[in-house]
Design a protein around this motif. Structure first.
Motif, short mmCIF file in Angstrom:
data_model
loop_
_atom_site.label_atom_id
_atom_site.label_comp_id
_atom_site.label_asym_id
_atom_site.label_seq_id
_atom_site.Cartn_x
_atom_site.Cartn_y
_atom_site.Cartn_z
N UNK A 83 1.02 4.58 8.69
CA UNK A 83 1.57 4.66 7.06
C UNK A 83 1.08 4.20 5.79
N UNK A 84 0.62 4.70 4.91
CA UNK A 84 1.99 5.82 4.13
C UNK A 84 0.62 6.72 5.13
N UNK A 85 1.93 8.04 5.24
CA UNK A 85 1.09 8.68 5.29
C UNK A 85 2.88 10.53 4.47
N UNK A 109 -2.71 8.08 4.39
CA UNK A 109 -2.93 8.16 2.22
C UNK A 109 -3.54 6.45 2.32
N UNK A 110 -4.61 6.04 2.20
CA UNK A 110 -4.75 4.87 2.87
C UNK A 110 -4.53 4.26 3.51
N UNK A 111 -4.43 2.81 4.20
CA UNK A 111 -3.52 2.51 5.35
C UNK A 111 -3.17 1.17 5.04
N UNK A 112 -1.71 0.87 5.61
CA UNK A 112 -0.87 0.22 5.52
C UNK A 112 -0.42 -0.01 6.72
N UNK A 113 -0.15 0.27 7.77
CA UNK A 113 0.46 -0.43 8.67
C UNK A 113 0.10 0.85 9.92
N UNK A 135 3.45 5.70 -2.75
CA UNK A 135 4.48 6.97 -2.78
C UNK A 135 4.53 7.05 -4.75
N UNK A 136 4.33 6.09 -5.37
CA UNK A 136 4.69 6.33 -7.18
C UNK A 136 3.96 6.83 -7.33
N UNK A 137 2.05 6.84 -6.18
CA UNK A 137 1.13 7.95 -7.28
C UNK A 137 0.60 9.12 -6.82
N UNK A 147 1.01 -1.13 -0.17
CA UNK A 147 -0.01 0.04 -0.35
C UNK A 147 0.38 1.31 0.07
N UNK A 148 2.23 1.14 0.67
CA UNK A 148 2.96 2.60 0.52
C UNK A 148 3.36 2.54 -0.55
#
Lengths: 77, 77
Positions: free
Chosen positions: A55-57, A67-71, A18-20, A13-14
């Motif tokens: 993260x990601x933040x 931004x969304x939810x990874x961990x 990051x790419x986007x 998700x991170x």
């Protein structure tokens, strides 16, 4: 110059975020830094101080956007 | 040209994200559109089709990024 700090932990998700998001940021306005909290655990306290909860933040001039939810950041230490 | 669509519902979290994120986007790369789903309810279906689950959300070339949490899209209809 404005500052953008992207905190992540290498999760799918991170990387996706990051790419986007990072690639969309106007680098004429912002200095962009990417921090992998899994590899730079000494910066977790700094991220928490900004208010990063997961993260990601993306922190834009001290303002936190999750931004969304990874961990959860509490699972990274 | 890449497209960025920012979906929101006028909530404080939404406006905060709009000011922060939208202003940081590189407009030489992206055409930016802002959609207030409270006022343009006819576009809720389009947002859901992209995968938007909550607002504020930023869709960059069909990829959805949920930014913080203002409201569930199911509460807007």
């Amino acid at each position: 110059m404005n500052t953008a700090i992207f905190y992540h932990a290498g999760c799918p998700v991170c990387l996706n975020a990051e790419q986007g998001i990072i690639n969309a940021i106007d680098t004429t306005q912002f200095t962009v830094e990417t921090v992998h909290l899994g590899e730079q655990a000494n910066r977790i306290a700094e991220a928490k101080a900004f208010g990063v909860q997961s993260v990601p933040a993306l922190v834009l001039n001290h303002q936190v956007f999750h931004i969304n939810f990874g961990a959860s950041i509490n699972d990274l230490a």
